[in-house]
Design a protein around this motif. Structure first.
Motif, PDB file in Angstrom:
ATOM      1  N   THR A  29       2.913   2.744  -4.131  1.00 22.95           N
ATOM      2  CA  THR A  29       1.882   2.054  -5.500  1.00 22.95           C
ATOM      3  C   THR A  29       3.775   1.341  -5.809  1.00 22.95           C
ATOM      4  O   THR A  29       3.658  -0.138  -5.713  1.00 22.95           O
ATOM      5  CB  THR A  29       1.743   2.890  -6.558  1.00 22.95           C
ATOM      6  N   THR A  50       2.150  -2.448 -10.593  1.00 21.34           N
ATOM      7  CA  THR A  50       1.058  -1.557 -11.316  1.00 21.34           C
ATOM      8  C   THR A  50       1.938  -1.089 -12.449  1.00 21.34           C
ATOM      9  O   THR A  50       2.036  -0.539 -14.244  1.00 21.34           O
ATOM     10  CB  THR A  50       1.123  -0.530 -10.537  1.00 21.34           C
ATOM     11  N   VAL A  73      -3.825   7.492  -9.015  1.00 28.15           N
ATOM     12  CA  VAL A  73      -5.011   6.628  -8.035  1.00 28.15           C
ATOM     13  C   VAL A  73      -5.420   7.066  -6.373  1.00 28.15           C
ATOM     14  O   VAL A  73      -4.434   8.071  -6.011  1.00 28.15           O
ATOM     15  CB  VAL A  73      -3.290   5.089  -7.253  1.00 28.15           C
TER      16      VAL A  73
END
Ligand code: PLP
Length: 502
Positions: A116, A134, A364
């Motif tokens: 991420t 993100t 996630v």
């Protein structure tokens, strides 16, 4: 193999790799073998008894190497680069040793979280709009943080709606986005027509791309069971908004439902760029059309600010992909995909059996972002590459490739026997011998060059003309390499032209 043996052979392997890459110039670029050659060289069954490492390596050198095409060879100018660098190789060793399967946050938190973060790093480095990140700084101060509580009582920390994920290939990026777009379209249509069967709704969906798009779009449409209209680009091989608007309007009038447009920045044949400003504006006029931007090769160049004008219009896109394993010194596989709304992507891909669930709400789980369940720790190599070279090092590498392509273009232009058929903006030059209406000479030229094993290139069709693609590929390519390639090409052309006159 025990740890001590691994230690020994591991060091030998590093030496082998260094020697291979240092002496790669001495080899032919392409092998001379024909299909089926290996069958006669190695047993048709696996060994029953264990064999020593030395014997395997000996066979590797004697039997396998002769059939290898050397993509890292300085005379390899085919396709697009196959990313490779020492930090990336080392990080992959680490990833292979940890050997975690990061399908969910809980299955290996670092594997998920580094992915991420590194995708946010790269997204920022190439100038993607904040919506694709993100941890978007812009939204950080304004957004109402998702109220889902994690096990430790903290809130979901992913403040942006977008995000990035690593996929195995650009083909998968395009395909999963098409699936997400299809799911969104079907969801909307089911609300509008609750009594019409899903199969009927599916039969109305229409996707669009240019004739210059990579074949993975066609393959994706085939697998997603949706119709695809392949459109003519303009004289610069760029898909234009007006072309798209016209067919979308015609399709709507016929009762079809435009749902997905795949555009390309840096096409495979000639590195042309679709006009995503115009296309984006057209997509906005149609309800819920998903706009995808495939920048598999050229996307890496956006790390240099001077190339970013080519991605104008990316603000209209729903998704964007690039392959760092092509042009950002990262070994295969490392294909980066960013979406503006991660829920729209995962909606299409979530199945959630009990054995994969965990109690960390809001975390996630990358298994919902793609096709496979199992995932390697791929972000490690991108992290190593970004840190080892730094953004400035990567910019230097991209700029060097672009300058070398320009040098090759100048060499070709200096000889009136040849013509250039693409607008050379990055590392790809498409050239051909002039006055060859049947393409016979150019085909013969490429065949002669490739058969010599001194240089390797592949052809493409540009404006329906057969061209030879010359791509700058090697990490440390120099001006001498370009001059040497040009000399080989000219010598081969002389042979072909002399034969023609006999
Ligand atoms: N898109 C473009 C523009 C490409 O050039 C390529 C391959 O060269 C692809 C997609 C397919 O890439 P992959 O092999 O990662 O699926």
């Amino acid at each position: 193999m025990d740890t001590e043996q691994f230690r020994k052979h591991g060091k030998e392997m590093v030496d082998y790799i260094c020697d291979y890459l240092e002496t790669i110039k001495q080899r032919r670029v392409t092998p001379t073998v024909s299909p089926g050659w290996l069958k006669n060289k190695i047993p048709l069954e696996a060994p029953v008894q264990p064999e020593p490492f030395e014997a395997i390596m000996e066979d590797f050198e004697q039997i396998i190497m002769p059939g290898v095409t050397h993509w890292q060879h300085p005379r390899f100018h085919a396709y697009f680069p196959s990313g490779n660098s020492f930090p990336s190789i080392l990080a992959d060793m680490l990833s292979d040793s940890i050997a975690c399967i990061g399908f969910s946050w809980a299955a290996s938190p670092s594997c998920t979280e580094l992915e991420t973060i590194v995708l946010d790093w790269l997204g920022k480095a190439i100038g993607l709009p904040n919506d694709f990140l993100t941890f978007s700084e812009e939204t950080f101060n304004n957004i109402v943080v998702d109220s889902a509580k994690n096990k430790d009582g903290t809130n979901d920390i992913h403040n942006g709606k977008g995000g990035g994920v690593l996929q195995g290939s650009a083909s998968e990026c395009v395909f999963v986005c098409m699936l997400a777009a299809r799911a969104q379209a079907i969801k909307r249509l089911r609300k509008l027509h609750p009594f019409i069967e899903e199969g009927v709704l599916l039969s109305k969906l229409m996707a669009y791309c240019s004739k210059e798009s990579h074949s993975c779009v066609e393959k994706g449409a085939m697998m997603a069971f949706v119709k695809l209209r392949i459109l003519e680009p303009d004289e610069y091989n760029s898909l234009r908004g007006a072309t798209l608007r016209e067919v979308m309007e015609q399709d709507e009038a016929m009762g079809l439902i435009p749902f997905f447009v795949s555009t390309t920045l840096g096409t495979t044949s000639c590195c042309s760029f679709d006009n995503i400003v115009e296309i984006g504006q057209v997509c906005q006029q149609f309800e819920t059309v998903w706009l995808h931007v495939d920048a598999a090769y050229a996307g890496s160049a956006f790390i240099c600010p001077e190339f970013r004008y080519l991605m104008n219009g990316v603000q209209y896109a729903d998704s964007f992909n690039l392959n760092t394993n092509k042009w950002l010194l990262t070994n295969f596989d490392c294909s980066c995909l960013w979406v503006k709304d991660r829920l729209k992507l995962t909606c299409a891909l979530v199945v959630d059996p009990l054995y994969l669930q965990h109690g960390y709400a809001g975390a996630v789980d990358y298994r919902h972002w793609g096709i496979p369940l199992s995932r390697r720790f791929r972000s490690l190599k991108l992290w190593f590459v970004l840190r080892t070279y730094g953004i400035t090092g990567l910019q230097k590498y991209i700029r060097q490739h672009c300058q070398l392509a320009k040098r090759f273009e100048r060499l070709v232009k200096s000889d009136c026997t040849y013509e250039i058929l693409n607008d050379v903006k990055m590392g790809l030059v498409c050239f051909r011998l002039k006055n060859d209406p049947t393409n016979k000479l150019n085909k013969k030229l490429l065949e002669t060059i490739n058969e010599s094993g001194k240089l390797h290139m592949v052809p493409a069709l540009v404006h329906d003309k057969y061209v030879i693609r010359f791509c700058v590929v090697a990490e440390h390519a120099t001006e001498d390499d370009i001059d040497c390639a040009w000399k080989i090409i000219k010598e081969a052309a002389q042979i072909v032209l002399d034969k023609e006159q006999e």
